[in-house]
Design a protein around this motif. Structure first.
Motif, PDB file in Angstrom:
ATOM      1  N   ARG A  76     -33.547  -6.821  22.724  1.00 37.87           N
ATOM      2  CA  ARG A  76     -34.870  -7.426  22.532  1.00 37.87           C
ATOM      3  C   ARG A  76     -34.763  -8.363  21.333  1.00 37.87           C
ATOM      4  O   ARG A  76     -34.424  -7.939  20.232  1.00 37.87           O
ATOM      5  N   THR A  77     -35.037  -9.645  21.514  1.00 38.36           N
ATOM      6  CA  THR A  77     -34.967 -10.579  20.401  1.00 38.36           C
ATOM      7  C   THR A  77     -36.273 -10.581  19.613  1.00 38.36           C
ATOM      8  O   THR A  77     -37.317 -10.109  20.085  1.00 38.36           O
ATOM      9  N   ALA A  78     -36.228 -11.129  18.404  1.00 40.68           N
ATOM     10  CA  ALA A  78     -37.438 -11.453  17.678  1.00 40.68           C
ATOM     11  C   ALA A  78     -38.082 -12.664  18.350  1.00 40.68           C
ATOM     12  O   ALA A  78     -37.438 -13.361  19.143  1.00 40.68           O
ATOM     13  N   PRO A  79     -39.362 -12.945  18.081  1.00 37.64           N
ATOM     14  CA  PRO A  79     -40.009 -14.090  18.714  1.00 37.64           C
ATOM     15  C   PRO A  79     -39.247 -15.399  18.479  1.00 37.64           C
ATOM     16  O   PRO A  79     -38.937 -15.748  17.336  1.00 37.64           O
ATOM     17  N   ASN A  80     -38.889 -16.062  19.555  1.00 38.77           N
ATOM     18  CA  ASN A  80     -38.252 -17.388  19.515  1.00 38.77           C
ATOM     19  C   ASN A  80     -36.951 -17.405  18.722  1.00 38.77           C
ATOM     20  O   ASN A  80     -36.565 -18.446  18.174  1.00 38.77           O
ATOM     21  N   ALA A  81     -36.268 -16.266  18.646  1.00 33.22           N
ATOM     22  CA  ALA A  81     -35.007 -16.169  17.914  1.00 33.22           C
ATOM     23  C   ALA A  81     -33.860 -15.908  18.879  1.00 33.22           C
ATOM     24  O   ALA A  81     -34.061 -15.511  20.030  1.00 33.22           O
ATOM     25  N   VAL A  82     -32.631 -16.132  18.396  1.00 27.48           N
ATOM     26  CA  VAL A  82     -31.438 -15.813  19.179  1.00 27.48           C
ATOM     27  C   VAL A  82     -31.176 -14.312  19.078  1.00 27.48           C
ATOM     28  O   VAL A  82     -31.823 -13.597  18.306  1.00 27.48           O
ATOM     29  N   ILE A  83     -30.212 -13.819  19.867  1.00 26.25           N
ATOM     30  CA  ILE A  83     -29.838 -12.411  19.822  1.00 26.25           C
ATOM     31  C   ILE A  83     -29.146 -12.108  18.492  1.00 26.25           C
ATOM     32  O   ILE A  83     -28.196 -12.780  18.112  1.00 26.25           O
ATOM     33  N   ASN A  84     -29.649 -11.092  17.799  1.00 26.33           N
ATOM     34  CA  ASN A  84     -29.069 -10.640  16.544  1.00 26.33           C
ATOM     35  C   ASN A  84     -28.415  -9.279  16.792  1.00 26.33           C
ATOM     36  O   ASN A  84     -29.123  -8.284  16.995  1.00 26.33           O
ATOM     37  N   PRO A  85     -27.079  -9.191  16.793  1.00 25.35           N
ATOM     38  CA  PRO A  85     -26.421  -7.917  17.104  1.00 25.35           C
ATOM     39  C   PRO A  85     -26.817  -6.780  16.170  1.00 25.35           C
ATOM     40  O   PRO A  85     -26.780  -5.609  16.559  1.00 25.35           O
ATOM     41  N   THR A  86     -27.237  -7.107  14.962  1.00 26.35           N
ATOM     42  CA  THR A  86     -27.583  -6.073  13.984  1.00 26.35           C
ATOM     43  C   THR A  86     -28.926  -5.427  14.274  1.00 26.35           C
ATOM     44  O   THR A  86     -29.110  -4.223  14.068  1.00 26.35           O
ATOM     45  N   THR A  87     -29.877  -6.208  14.797  1.00 33.66           N
ATOM     46  CA  THR A  87     -31.246  -5.710  14.955  1.00 33.66           C
ATOM     47  C   THR A  87     -31.713  -5.591  16.399  1.00 33.66           C
ATOM     48  O   THR A  87     -32.683  -4.871  16.666  1.00 33.66           O
ATOM     49  N   ASP A  88     -31.057  -6.259  17.339  1.00 31.38           N
ATOM     50  CA  ASP A  88     -31.620  -6.405  18.687  1.00 31.38           C
ATOM     51  C   ASP A  88     -30.999  -5.495  19.736  1.00 31.38           C
ATOM     52  O   ASP A  88     -31.487  -5.442  20.871  1.00 31.38           O
ATOM     53  N   ALA A 119     -34.564   5.301  34.566  1.00 31.28           N
ATOM     54  CA  ALA A 119     -35.536   4.339  34.062  1.00 31.28           C
ATOM     55  C   ALA A 119     -35.930   4.704  32.635  1.00 31.28           C
ATOM     56  O   ALA A 119     -36.015   5.878  32.279  1.00 31.28           O
ATOM     57  N   PHE A 120     -36.186   3.667  31.811  1.00 30.23           N
ATOM     58  CA  PHE A 120     -36.658   3.903  30.455  1.00 30.23           C
ATOM     59  C   PHE A 120     -37.770   2.930  30.112  1.00 30.23           C
ATOM     60  O   PHE A 120     -37.907   1.870  30.722  1.00 30.23           O
ATOM     61  N   CYS A 121     -38.555   3.300  29.106  1.00 25.47           N
ATOM     62  CA  CYS A 121     -39.554   2.412  28.518  1.00 25.47           C
ATOM     63  C   CYS A 121     -39.608   2.716  27.030  1.00 25.47           C
ATOM     64  O   CYS A 121     -39.842   3.859  26.638  1.00 25.47           O
ATOM     65  N   THR A 122     -39.405   1.697  26.194  1.00 30.48           N
ATOM     66  CA  THR A 122     -39.372   1.907  24.754  1.00 30.48           C
ATOM     67  C   THR A 122     -40.778   1.890  24.158  1.00 30.48           C
ATOM     68  O   THR A 122     -41.736   1.432  24.781  1.00 30.48           O
ATOM     69  N   ALA A 123     -40.888   2.358  22.923  1.00 24.93           N
ATOM     70  CA  ALA A 123     -42.083   2.149  22.127  1.00 24.93           C
ATOM     71  C   ALA A 123     -42.136   0.678  21.725  1.00 24.93           C
ATOM     72  O   ALA A 123     -41.137  -0.034  21.813  1.00 24.93           O
ATOM     73  N   PRO A 124     -43.301   0.174  21.289  1.00 26.09           N
ATOM     74  CA  PRO A 124     -43.382  -1.221  20.869  1.00 26.09           C
ATOM     75  C   PRO A 124     -42.339  -1.567  19.812  1.00 26.09           C
ATOM     76  O   PRO A 124     -42.278  -0.936  18.757  1.00 26.09           O
ATOM     77  N   ASN A 125     -41.488  -2.532  20.129  1.00 26.63           N
ATOM     78  CA  ASN A 125     -40.472  -3.050  19.213  1.00 26.63           C
ATOM     79  C   ASN A 125     -39.500  -1.990  18.711  1.00 26.63           C
ATOM     80  O   ASN A 125     -38.849  -2.180  17.674  1.00 26.63           O
ATOM     81  N   GLY A 126     -39.390  -0.879  19.439  1.00 26.84           N
ATOM     82  CA  GLY A 126     -38.463   0.181  19.052  1.00 26.84           C
ATOM     83  C   GLY A 126     -37.224   0.176  19.919  1.00 26.84           C
ATOM     84  O   GLY A 126     -37.187  -0.437  20.990  1.00 26.84           O
ATOM     85  N   PRO A 127     -36.158   0.868  19.467  1.00 26.78           N
ATOM     86  CA  PRO A 127     -34.961   1.032  20.290  1.00 26.78           C
ATOM     87  C   PRO A 127     -35.203   2.070  21.383  1.00 26.78           C
ATOM     88  O   PRO A 127     -36.250   2.728  21.413  1.00 26.78           O
ATOM     89  N   ILE A 128     -34.239   2.240  22.272  1.00 28.55           N
ATOM     90  CA  ILE A 128     -34.319   3.294  23.275  1.00 28.55           C
ATOM     91  C   ILE A 128     -34.140   4.639  22.572  1.00 28.55           C
ATOM     92  O   ILE A 128     -33.164   4.857  21.869  1.00 28.55           O
ATOM     93  N   ASN A 129     -35.111   5.519  22.770  1.00 30.92           N
ATOM     94  CA  ASN A 129     -35.073   6.859  22.188  1.00 30.92           C
ATOM     95  C   ASN A 129     -34.829   7.856  23.320  1.00 30.92           C
ATOM     96  O   ASN A 129     -35.713   8.085  24.146  1.00 30.92           O
ATOM     97  N   PRO A 130     -33.631   8.454  23.382  1.00 28.85           N
ATOM     98  CA  PRO A 130     -33.336   9.388  24.490  1.00 28.85           C
ATOM     99  C   PRO A 130     -34.313  10.547  24.590  1.00 28.85           C
ATOM    100  O   PRO A 130     -34.543  11.078  25.678  1.00 28.85           O
TER     101      PRO A 130
END
Length: 278
Positions: free
Chosen positions: A172-184, A218-229
């Motif tokens: 998931r990128t930040a708005p209008n940003a490129v993919i950031n391996p550290t955060t996305d 199937a998964f669905c994350t929290a808003p702006n969160g990573p996948i939480n198993p």
């Protein structure tokens, strides 16, 4: 025929065989079904196959089509405007192929395009022709990526190879940003791989991921969160696998799942922690 996209006006896009069966063309209904062959046929970019993947609230349509040379090319058009290769082909990043998978209401298009060195990179494009200098979203450290969904603020989801191409993870990128391996990098449900399919305006991503035992779920994350198993695994209808394909602004998720003791798949709607079999 097959439907793949729907907007708030009830306009539907997808693909359909033409009458003589020689080509599969993209279509877009004017307001609501049924498909009218006289007005809704968008044609192709010169080949014998085309699919419209998405349509926004303004009636802008994106998808992919074979061109006259047999290459898959991303396109952007509008309801009632048949495809013209000279006008609607979005091009590539220097390779032969591209595909447009999603579009938001301000006309930003996402998908993937082949580079000159034969890699595939996710893109976010505001124009009608791809520009690698401005539209290439990069990767999570691996050689390839692809985008499938975009929300109103320009956040993009999809999947990318990780460093060393050892795995493929949803991002998931930040708005209008490129993919950031550290955060996305959204991680997984415990297994090696995950795929982001769609994103809503709250930043919730829906898709599918392998679990610890290797099963696709199937998964669905929290808003702006990573996948939480522990919290994001939607489960399924009792079969061997499930996959989420789209999510709306209320967090409702649609997709498909295997069912017990059967090789078939059923559609589901997940909402309020319940998954009715459709």
């Amino acid at each position: 025929s097959r439907a793949d996209g729907l907007n708030t006006l009830g306009q539907i896009v997808g693909q359909s065989k033409i009458a003589d069966g020689t080509s599969t063309n993209a279509f877009a209904t004017a307001v609501s079904p049924p498909i009218n062959p006289a007005t809704d046929d968008l044609g192709t970019l010169g080949g014998n196959w085309c699919n419209a993947w998405a349509i926004n609230g303004s009636g802008q349509i994106v998808g992919e089509s074979l061109d006259a040379s047999g290459n898959y090319r991303a396109f952007r058009t509008e309801v009632g405007v048949p495809l013209d290769p000279a006008v609607h082909d979005m091009g590539t990043f220097g390779g032969d192929h591209s595909a447009a998978k999603g579009i938001n209401n301000i006309g930003q298009v996402v998908g993937q395009a082949q580079t000159a060195d034969n890699a595939y990179h996710a893109f976010r494009a505001s124009g009608n022709v791809l520009n690698q200098a401005t539209d290439d979203l990069g990767t999570l450290g691996g050689t390839s990526s692809g985008a499938t969904g975009i929300n109103g603020s320009g956040q993009v989801t999809g999947a990318s190879k990780t460093v060393g191409d050892s795995a493929r993870h949803a991002f998931r990128t930040a708005p209008n940003a490129v993919i950031n391996p550290t955060t996305d990098d959204l991680g997984t449900l415990g297994g090696a791989d995950s795929l982001g399919a769609d994103i809503n305006d709250h930043g919730q991503v829906a898709g599918q991921s392998r679990t610890v035992d290797g099963q696709w779920c199937a998964f669905c994350t929290a808003p702006n969160g990573p996948i939480n198993p522990a919290s994001d695994n939607l489960g399924g209808l009792g079969g061997d696998a499930s996959s989420a394909k789209a999510i709306n602004s209320d967090g409702w998720v649609v997709g498909w799942s295997g069912i017990p003791n059967s090789p078939t798949w059923h559609a589901f709607l997940y909402r309020n922690a319940e998954m009715p079999d459709l």
